[in-house]
Design an enzyme around this catalytic site. Sequence first.
Site, PDB file in Angstrom:
ATOM      1  N   GLU A 163      -2.273  27.717   1.648  1.00  0.00           N
ATOM      2  CA  GLU A 163      -2.967  26.429   1.527  1.00  0.00           C
ATOM      3  C   GLU A 163      -4.272  26.496   0.730  1.00  0.00           C
ATOM      4  O   GLU A 163      -5.356  26.220   1.281  1.00  0.00           O
ATOM      5  CB  GLU A 163      -3.241  25.835   2.923  1.00  0.00           C
ATOM      6  CG  GLU A 163      -1.996  25.557   3.718  1.00  0.00           C
ATOM      7  CD  GLU A 163      -2.285  25.008   5.122  1.00  0.00           C
ATOM      8  OE1 GLU A 163      -3.460  24.829   5.477  1.00  0.00           O
ATOM      9  OE2 GLU A 163      -1.316  24.748   5.852  1.00  0.00           O
ATOM     10  N   GLU A 354       5.250  26.239   7.602  1.00  0.00           N
ATOM     11  CA  GLU A 354       4.528  25.821   8.808  1.00  0.00           C
ATOM     12  C   GLU A 354       4.958  24.407   9.174  1.00  0.00           C
ATOM     13  O   GLU A 354       5.121  23.556   8.297  1.00  0.00           O
ATOM     14  CB  GLU A 354       3.004  25.786   8.607  1.00  0.00           C
ATOM     15  CG  GLU A 354       2.330  27.125   8.553  1.00  0.00           C
ATOM     16  CD  GLU A 354       0.816  27.006   8.414  1.00  0.00           C
ATOM     17  OE1 GLU A 354       0.255  25.961   8.812  1.00  0.00           O
ATOM     18  OE2 GLU A 354       0.212  27.953   7.901  1.00  0.00           O
TER      19      GLU A 354
HETATM   20  O1  IFM Z   1      -3.937  26.407  12.011  1.00  0.00           O
HETATM   21  C1  IFM Z   1      -3.648  25.909  10.748  1.00  0.00           C
HETATM   22  C2  IFM Z   1      -3.203  27.016   9.816  1.00  0.00           C
HETATM   23  O2  IFM Z   1      -4.127  28.049   9.746  1.00  0.00           O
HETATM   24  C3  IFM Z   1      -3.000  26.471   8.423  1.00  0.00           C
HETATM   25  N1  IFM Z   1      -2.125  25.313   8.460  1.00  0.00           N
HETATM   26  C4  IFM Z   1      -2.377  24.276   9.409  1.00  0.00           C
HETATM   27  C5  IFM Z   1      -2.551  24.869  10.801  1.00  0.00           C
HETATM   28  C6  IFM Z   1      -2.842  23.751  11.820  1.00  0.00           C
HETATM   29  O3  IFM Z   1      -4.010  23.086  11.481  1.00  0.00           O
END
Ligand code: IFM
Length: 459
Positions: A163, A354
């Site tokens: 990200e 994710e």
């Molecule tokens: O916890 C975070 C992660 O580190 C990166 N993506 C989103 C998740 C939830 O906010």
Amino acid sequence: MKFPPGFIWGAATSSYQIEGAAYHGGGGHSIWDMFGRHEGRIINGDTGEWACDHVNRYAEDVVLMADLGLQAYRFSVSWPRVLPAGVGTINQRGLDFYDRLVDALLANNIEPWLTLFHWDFPHELYCRGGWLNRASADWFADFTQIIVARLSDRVTHWCTLNEPQVYIGLGHHQGSHAPGMPMAFGEALRAAHNTLLAHGKAVQVIRAGAHKAPVISASHAGNFFMPAGDNPVDIEAARARNFAIGEKNFFNNSWFSDPMVLGNYPEDGLELFAADMPEIRAGDMATICQPLDYFGANIYWGRYGRATREQDFELVEAERFARTDLDWPVTPEVLYWAPKFYHQRYALPLVVTENGMANADAVTDGMVDDEARIEFMNRYLYEYGRAIADGVPCLGYITWSLLDNFEWAEGYAKRFGIIHVDYPTQQRTLKQSAHWYRAVIADNAVSQYQPARQRMASA
Ligand code: IFM
């Protein structure tokens, strides 16, 4: 809804969020260690100093993963744990930890999916300019080289950056994440360009040095848009809106991924950001654009809208949605539309690297009843399955997160895990969603969501 044979089911974490501080194990400080020392930056004054103590409890955690039948575990390597100063002398204890973790995973038939950078940038290198310094790309390439040399005889799945939209957008522009720098837009664009160069160089290092054929990607996040109906005009407007850049921020779906996959910054962004653009040297875009094996997307929620007469995209009211404990709307269809739109643009197979939700979970009589998370995962996965049934090539699903953990500026107040962590005792408890996920993995399928009572009645 059946998933394709060979579809990969996993869970994710990241180093700073679960391990406990690198400096306790001979490593250096990260920018998150330092950020946590500033009063008022993190809720309750929490820090990742102890987190889930995973560095000492990894073996126990791998047993839990195996019990769930996980096929992949996505974790990240802490750069300052391996290189206390970010470059130079290696902290062997730190590197040995990842060696043992990888061995433990493989011994349990769990494929290690290794992320090289999930936000814990070495503080020492931050003091040398961090991502603002063009040399950061080479620092990262050298770090990558060390990890590849040590682990690529066993690790095949590599993610360069997690990200960039968020650690540049929140960390280097808004300042609400480490290093907490509300930089001018032009400076943040420079940091963004350097982190893209770091990605490209890391891919080159992996391809050149990996002992086993690598599978490489990066994981992206962005604001996502969906059509409020199946009218083709709305669908097209939503698709276009996803990749358009209309604001001076980093939460779009093209500024980082177009250069990585298509080799160019998006034209509309170049136009809008013209006055702030950093120097782009000859060869930079070719360095950034390296062949990737799939597109990694972290997808949590999206906004609905429809086309206006002016061929624009107008948001529709979102009040009807349930909300997670982080106040994110629950919009399962985003797992239908996002893979479709990403695939149309980038022509790469997709992995959801994710997806998950924060929920106010508690242990009662040894159990964590997180029906809301089961409903969330079920509904999202069903939509993901529909995208796959429509022909979008998707290779896997990795839920965020394996464990409750340090949720950055939110501290420990928000729980994303399918496994509950009681921080004072470090006791792990499988939530009901973990049991549910185990069954999904075993069946390689999800049915349409039914509330718990109905599920039990029809079982
Ligand atoms: O916890 C975070 C992660 O580190 C990166 N993506 C989103 C998740 C939830 O906010």
